[in-house]
Design an enzyme around this catalytic site. Structure first.
Site, PDB file in Angstrom:
ATOM      1  N   GLU A  78       0.723   3.241  -4.512  1.00 30.36           N
ATOM      2  CA  GLU A  78       1.103   4.107  -5.629  1.00 30.36           C
ATOM      3  C   GLU A  78       1.643   5.387  -5.012  1.00 30.36           C
ATOM      4  O   GLU A  78       1.011   5.986  -4.140  1.00 30.36           O
ATOM      5  CB  GLU A  78      -0.107   4.385  -6.522  1.00 30.36           C
ATOM      6  N   CYS A 135       0.185  12.693  -9.439  1.00 32.50           N
ATOM      7  CA  CYS A 135       1.402  11.876  -9.430  1.00 32.50           C
ATOM      8  C   CYS A 135       1.908  11.644 -10.847  1.00 32.50           C
ATOM      9  O   CYS A 135       3.084  11.343 -11.061  1.00 32.50           O
ATOM     10  CB  CYS A 135       1.154  10.555  -8.729  1.00 32.50           C
TER      11      CYS A 135
END
Length: 560
Positions: free
Chosen positions: A310, A344
């Site tokens: 990720e 994020c």
């Protein structure tokens, strides 16, 4: 003794097939409100304890801890003169030793019953939510610049949720068996751990992510070489100690801080490397992918390695004219500026319908200007909404971008624009408007409290711009009360976000509720917080057992 322990575990596994607790639920988040004085007192005690002297952090390899290495320091980003940890740096020999320890531990760990493995991680979750709650909170606040609420939802609630829900999802995976068997046959599937070891590269911004990146593969019977972020050493070592206290056998997880290039080079050159579990930058992930691919093509590995990652995001909020303006403004402030925009999933692109922009702008600017970044681990900053950005490089990237606003004719500063690094790395939450929907500020991930706004008049056009302006596809939100608009945005932006929100901010996925991950250049979208990601760390074996005996090699069709 070890052989006896393995024998006992096998015997227990043969006596019964256990069910994990049925009512696994999300860990409650403590509010730390005015009335919660005991919580504040316990937290302050740990903050003072960890601030009193720098914690000595060793390498943890197999059954040994190594302090006698070159040392590095972790400092408080809100007070970069305060050293909170001195940690040993792994050398090339240590990397090899960590791999050997992982391979050696695998011999017993692969044969441990699922019940034994699950019990260890259940125990760790309980230690996190009780005995070590305030210590891991304090370590995360001091080392990673989080305020108490952001640390609470990360280092306690989400971390405990990952460990508990992973057991639930693993049990579901193991129970996914062939639905059919013909007469005289028993078909079944064994979910074997990967044959080699897992390399976990963990980020600074979430203690919970670090716990999941090492804990998820270990739960499934794998052993792990863990390279923690140099900016999260204190909290990550605390977590390593918790795993040990919970009963994790030596060598199952090996903790080796150090130079990421040197450690990664040693790990990826080993033929037993079998999986990468990564959270970090898109650039680093791409480089790792290329390295692994080249090694695979040259025949270095025993297996095709699993790559689970990720990475970044350039996440959007789209505010339609039918939206509740106050709710949209407040949600955007939270999405953009909680934890200084260092998620994020943080909101960094904002698209607002021109018809509601004047009122939206007024409220957004007013609320943003109220926020003052502070050292959130200091006594006078414990109640603040924002803290420092993580380190000097992040500060320089953000301050350089903010200073460019004044000289860029396509940008207009609306709020913030100030920064100071004299004591800590502080950046005032900044809102900038652009008339160019494809401006670099709309595509560059700054990973900080910098929000860029584009005011639109044509919805169809702006949907195309949202989808095509960046290379990412992590999170996004639409704010509207018109269901036709919601449906249209949801369908046209189908691949723009792996986590899509309706009338809610683009951050805050909860384990067990919203499995998290994005595709495109945001990662492999294996969905942390679900059974999906656990399936990447097993290699199934189909087993067919026949109970009938044949008396001829021919089939009926072979006879006339």
């Amino acid at each position: 003794m070890r052989s006896l322990f393995v024998l006992q575990r096998r015997t227990v596994a043969q006596l019964a097939h256990f069910q994990p607790p049925k009512h696994v639920k999300n860990e409650a988040v403590k509010a730390f409100g005015k009335a919660d004085q005991l919580d504040w007192d316990l937290l302050k005690s740990e903050l003072f304890s960890l601030s009193d002297t720098a914690t000595k952090v060793p390498l943890v390899i197999g059954d040994k801890e190594f302090y006698d290495r070159d040392l590095a320091k972790q400092t408080n980003p809100g007070n970069h003169q305060q050293v909170i940890a001195e940690y040993a740096l792994a050398n090339e020999k240590d990397v090899k030793s960590a791999i050997e320890a992982a391979q050696s531990a695998k011999k017993d760990w692969i044969n441990a019953s699922f019940d034994d493995r699950a019990a260890i991680f259940y125990k760790a979750a309980d230690l996190i939510s009780t005995k070590y709650r305030y210590r891991i909170l304090a370590a995360t606040m001091l080392g990673q610049g989080k305020n108490v609420y952001q640390a609470e939802i990360d280092a306690v609630a989400e971390l405990a949720d990952f460990l508990r829900f992973n057991v639930k999802y693993a049990h579901q995976l193991y129970n996914t068996q062939p639905p059919e068997s013909t007469d005289g046959v028993w078909n079944r599937v064994e979910y074997r751990p990967l044959e080699g070891f897992v390399y976990a590269v963990t980020p600074f911004n979430f203690t919970a992510i670090a716990g999941n990146l090492v804990g998820a593969p270990a739960l499934m019977g794998n052993t792990v070489v863990w390279k923690p972020s140099q900016y999260a050493i204190l909290s990550n070592y605390t977590l390593m100690q918790i795993f040990k206290e919970a009963g994790l056998p030596d060598g199952v997880i090996n903790f080796i801080p150090g130079d990421p290039v040197k450690i990664t080079s040693g790990v990826l050159s080993d033929p037993n490397f079998n999986a990468l579990h990564f959270t970090g930058s898109t650039k680093v992930f791409g480089d790792l992918w290329a390295n692994i691919a080249n090694n695979t093509a040259s025949g270095k590995y025993k297996d095709f390695p699993r790559i689970v990652g990720e990475t970044g995001g350039k996440n959007f909020h789209l505010v339609d004219k039918s939206a509740n303006i106050q709710h949209s403004v407040l949600s955007t402030i939270r999405g953009a500026f909680e934890y200084q925009g260092q998620k994020c999933s943080a909101t960094s692109r904002l698209y607002v319908d021109a018809k509601v922009w004047p009122e939206f702008k007024k409220q957004l600017v007013e609320k943003t200007n109220d926020i003052v970044p502070t050292n959130t681990s200091a006594t006078n900053g414990l109640h603040q909404f924002m803290g420092p950005v993580i380190h000097e490089n992040s500060y320089k990237k953000l301050s350089t971008a903010i200073d460019q606003i004044e000289v860029d004719p396509e940008l207009t500063l609306l709020a913030g624009g100030l920064h100071n690094d004299s004591e800590g790395y502080f950046v005032k939450p900044t809102v900038v408007e652009t008339k160019n929907a494809t401006h670099p500020f709309m595509s560059t991930e700054f990973f900080g409290p910098l929000l860029t706004v584009y005011v639109y008049e044509d919805l169809d056009q702006v949907l195309q711009q949202i989808d095509s302006t960046t290379k990412y596809g992590l999170t996004g939100s639409v704010f509207a009360s018109d269901r036709k608009i919601i449906r249209k945005v949801q369908e046209q932006l189908r691949y723009s976000a792996g986590n899509f929100y309706i009338n809610d901010k683009s951050t805050g996925a909860v384990v067990g509720q919203q499995p998290f991950g994005g595709s495109r250049m945001s990662g492999t979208n294996d969905k942390a917080g679900s059974a999906s990601i656990l399936s990447r760390f097993v290699t199934p074996r189909a087993i067919k057992e026949n109970f009938y005996e044949i008396s001829d090699y021919k089939y009926p069709s072979n006879y006339q």
